[in-house]
Write a protein that holds these residues in place. Structure first.
Motif, PDB file in Angstrom:
ATOM      1  N   SER A 177       0.814  -1.218   0.000  1.00 16.01           N
ATOM      2  CA  SER A 177       0.000   0.000   0.000  1.00 16.01           C
ATOM      3  C   SER A 177       0.848   1.269   0.000  1.00 16.01           C
ATOM      4  N   GLU A 181       0.654   4.053  -2.922  1.00 14.74           N
ATOM      5  CA  GLU A 181       0.409   5.491  -2.677  1.00 14.74           C
ATOM      6  C   GLU A 181       1.386   6.351  -3.478  1.00 14.74           C
ATOM      7  N   HIS A 209      -8.524   8.445  -4.254  1.00 15.82           N
ATOM      8  CA  HIS A 209      -7.576   9.462  -4.714  1.00 15.82           C
ATOM      9  C   HIS A 209      -8.037  10.169  -5.989  1.00 15.82           C
TER      10      HIS A 209
END
Ligand code: ADP
Ligand code: ADP
Length: 227
Positions: A177, A181, A209
């Protein structure tokens, strides 16, 4: 108008046979320049089919698709291939890099079809690697890089012909993760540089996002939300 615009877009596989599948039905979407959108939905809901159409990898059975203002149905196969090179960069879950080539060669490769000389190609590939923060990894092969670095090479490759549209199918699916990101932050930066980014994801945290989230079910766009 949108960079990506569809009206009543539809796709039927094996039309008229026993195995007929209506994979996509009456999809209307408009995505503007510099937008970052997610497409979500369960397996089999038509996400890949839609991406293949938006990427001019396949032709619709019904409806219209304008890619950066061009009616794709007006083009023959060669015209579509040309449009794909000019307008679209693809990013996949599995990176799809060639293992025997280093980062620079992997990035320079797609320009081979775009009539750009080798010297110019390598210069642009170098710039693209710098743009994704990998200027110091040009001569590393995929096996010598982390998953996040490999995905950044793949993004540099997708950008090499300076297409306005980036299509990404589960681009963070193979990454942890934190690395995911970082890749999303890179997409956001590209968005600020006026790229239109469309990504398929199963992960609500990834979709969060994006500016907008399209949800698909049984071949239909069922929902559009602001993230
Ligand atoms: P995902 O759900 O990860 O997008 P899929 O398993 O739906 O992947 O599809 C993977 C590939 O196989 C896609 O390119 C799709 O077009 C193709 N595909 C999916 N279902 C069928 C099918 N019933 N017959 C032939 N090809 C298929
Ligand atoms: P998703 O990406 O959301 O998993 P797909 O677009 O791969 O969905 O598939 C939508 C539907 O179309 C599914 O029922 C799938 O089995 C079918 N399908 C996808 N590709 C093909 C193909 N090449 N031939 C026949 N059926 C397909």
């Amino acid at each position: 108008t949108g960079v990506i615009e569809t009206r009543a877009l539809g796709k039927v596989y094996a039309a008229g046979s026993e195995a007929e599948v209506v994979a996509l039905c009456d999809v209307d979407m408009r995505i503007g320049r510099g937008e970052f959108v997610a497409i979500m939905g369960p397996s089999g809901s038509g996400k890949s089919t839609l991406m293949n159409l938006l990427g001019c990898l396949d032709t619709p059975s019904a409806g219209t698709y304008w890619c950066d203002g061009i009616d794709v149905a007006s083009l023959d196969a060669e015209g579509r291939a040309r449009l794909r090179l000019d307008k679209i960069g693809f990013v996949f879950q599995g990176f799809n890099l060639l293992p025997r080539m280093d980062a620079l060669e992997n990035v320079a490769m797609p320009m081979g079809y775009a009539n750009v000389h080798r010297e110019q190609r390598l210069k642009r590939a170098h710039e693209a690697l710098e743009a994704v923060g990998l200027g110091n990894r040009q001569h590393h092969r995929p096996s010598e890089m982390s998953g996040g670095q490999q995905q950044r090479v793949a993004i540099a490759r997708a950008l090499i012909n300076r297409p306005p549209i980036l299509l990404a199918d589960e681009p963070t699916g193979a990454l942890d993760s934190k690395t995911g990101e970082e890749i999303l932050a890179l997409f956001k930066r590209l968005q600020q540089e006026d790229h239109t980014v469309v990504l398929i994801t199963h992960d609500p945290d990834v979709a969060h996002h994006c500016d907008r989230i399209f949800t698909m079910r049984d071949g239909c766009l069922t929902e559009e939300t602001r993230a």
